[in-house]
Design a protein around this motif. Structure first.
Motif, PDB file in Angstrom:
ATOM      1  N   SER A   1     -10.258 -17.035  -4.693  1.00  0.00           N
ATOM      2  CA  SER A   1     -11.180 -17.326  -5.833  1.00  0.00           C
ATOM      3  C   SER A   1     -10.578 -17.625  -7.142  1.00  0.00           C
ATOM      4  O   SER A   1     -10.978 -18.291  -7.981  1.00  0.00           O
ATOM      5  N   ALA A   2      -9.365 -16.942  -7.356  1.00  0.00           N
ATOM      6  CA  ALA A   2      -8.609 -17.089  -8.438  1.00  0.00           C
ATOM      7  C   ALA A   2      -7.518 -18.298  -8.517  1.00  0.00           C
ATOM      8  O   ALA A   2      -7.160 -18.657  -9.602  1.00  0.00           O
TER       9      ALA A   2
ATOM     10  N   GLN B   1       0.876 -16.008 -11.087  1.00  0.00           N
ATOM     11  CA  GLN B   1       0.564 -15.306 -12.336  1.00  0.00           C
ATOM     12  C   GLN B   1      -1.086 -14.658 -12.016  1.00  0.00           C
ATOM     13  O   GLN B   1      -1.556 -13.699 -12.138  1.00  0.00           O
ATOM     14  N   ALA B   2      -1.643 -15.830 -11.616  1.00  0.00           N
ATOM     15  CA  ALA B   2      -3.325 -15.783 -11.476  1.00  0.00           C
ATOM     16  C   ALA B   2      -3.389 -14.817 -10.141  1.00  0.00           C
ATOM     17  O   ALA B   2      -4.272 -13.768 -10.364  1.00  0.00           O
ATOM     18  N   MET B   3      -2.530 -14.642  -9.200  1.00  0.00           N
ATOM     19  CA  MET B   3      -2.615 -13.826  -8.049  1.00  0.00           C
ATOM     20  C   MET B   3      -2.306 -12.332  -8.493  1.00  0.00           C
ATOM     21  O   MET B   3      -2.834 -11.461  -7.934  1.00  0.00           O
TER      22      MET B   3
ATOM     23  N   THR C   1      -6.399  -6.292 -11.394  1.00  0.00           N
ATOM     24  CA  THR C   1      -7.658  -6.208 -11.456  1.00  0.00           C
ATOM     25  C   THR C   1      -8.493  -5.542 -10.212  1.00  0.00           C
ATOM     26  O   THR C   1      -9.378  -4.504 -10.431  1.00  0.00           O
ATOM     27  N   PHE C   2      -8.085  -6.019  -9.225  1.00  0.00           N
ATOM     28  CA  PHE C   2      -8.822  -5.255  -7.853  1.00  0.00           C
ATOM     29  C   PHE C   2      -8.342  -3.979  -7.728  1.00  0.00           C
ATOM     30  O   PHE C   2      -9.151  -3.057  -7.296  1.00  0.00           O
ATOM     31  N   ALA C   3      -7.110  -3.612  -8.137  1.00  0.00           N
ATOM     32  CA  ALA C   3      -6.433  -2.189  -7.878  1.00  0.00           C
ATOM     33  C   ALA C   3      -7.291  -1.393  -9.040  1.00  0.00           C
ATOM     34  O   ALA C   3      -7.693  -0.043  -8.476  1.00  0.00           O
ATOM     35  N   ARG C   4      -7.568  -1.578 -10.244  1.00  0.00           N
ATOM     36  CA  ARG C   4      -8.186  -1.093 -11.117  1.00  0.00           C
ATOM     37  C   ARG C   4      -9.816  -0.628 -10.625  1.00  0.00           C
ATOM     38  O   ARG C   4     -10.351   0.086 -10.826  1.00  0.00           O
ATOM     39  N   LYS C   5     -10.337  -1.933 -10.156  1.00  0.00           N
ATOM     40  CA  LYS C   5     -11.744  -1.766  -9.765  1.00  0.00           C
ATOM     41  C   LYS C   5     -11.979  -1.068  -8.585  1.00  0.00           C
ATOM     42  O   LYS C   5     -13.112  -0.254  -8.650  1.00  0.00           O
ATOM     43  N   GLU C   6     -11.081  -1.238  -7.439  1.00  0.00           N
ATOM     44  CA  GLU C   6     -11.490  -0.251  -6.238  1.00  0.00           C
ATOM     45  C   GLU C   6     -10.310   0.312  -6.348  1.00  0.00           C
ATOM     46  O   GLU C   6      -9.647   0.614  -4.888  1.00  0.00           O
TER      47      GLU C   6
END
Length: 208
Positions: free
Chosen positions: A80-81, A92-94, A100-105
């Motif tokens: 999606s990114a 950079q987006a990846m 972000t994923f590591a922080r969230k989950e």
């Protein structure tokens, strides 16, 4: 009648497997991989302790099923990114999405790397395929960044890039080396990808 009984038994086993995967996923997401205990898992899934080993060969298989779902969510987030941006911007987006994923989950993300199979045991092919799909997401930007390089060379670059990004993310979230505020970690990751992209382009001229 026997066929119907067989189908009913298969359906029950499928439902049991799903309950166990969902229960294990919730435990890991809330408390981390170390909190996953067979007795607690059976209670959460509403089944007998022995039923776990009827549905799965062992806890390792169950954990891999949970981790495969984590990989699928990460893959979807990365997809999606991605857009039609230039190669470095895509990388950079990846990288940002990975952070972000590591922080969230975080507990589920950590479980991907904390789980270890017994010595000598190899992960099943379906799990290897799920893991490799993530590396394959890097091939598009790398093929634009490194025109003329072979697929094998890009695979090596992809693993190097992932290892570097993962190292920065893991150390930044752990804060074991130094305190790393979120903004600083974001900036470190951006600089890392930029430096690696420049270095990869220089290296590609040697390998072509």
């Amino acid at each position: 009648m026997n066929e119907n009984m067989t189908e009913t038994g298969a359906d029950r086993r499928t439902q049991l497997r799903e309950r166990l995967i969902e229960a294990a996923q919730e435990i890991i997401a809330a408390h981390g991989l170390a909190a996953l205990k067979a007795r607690d898992l059976a209670a959460a899934a509403g089944c007998a302790l022995g039923a776990i080993y009827t549905a799965f060969g062992d806890l390792d298989e169950l954990i891999l099923r949970v981790n495969a779902r984590t990989l699928a969510r990460l893959e979807a987030a990365i997809d999606s990114a991605l857009g039609d941006a230039a190669a470095e911007q895509s990388l950079q987006a990846m990288a940002r999405t990975y952070l972000t994923f590591a922080r969230k989950e975080e507990p589920s993300w950590r479980a991907l790397f904390e789980h270890r199979l017994p010595p000598g045991a190899a992960p099943p092919q379906w799990y290897v395929d799920a893991r490799n799909r993530l590396f394959n997401r890097l091939d598009g930007p790398l093929s634009r960044l490194l025109p003329g390089t072979s697929h094998r060379a890009r695979e090596a670059f992809a693993r190097t890039l992932f290892s570097a990004v993962h190292g920065v993310v893991a150390l930044g979230l752990d804060e074991k080396i130094a305190e790393t505020p979120p903004k600083m970690l974001d900036e470190q990751l951006e600089k890392l990808v930029r430096v690696l992209a420049d270095g990869l382009m220089m290296e590609s001229t040697r390998l072509i």
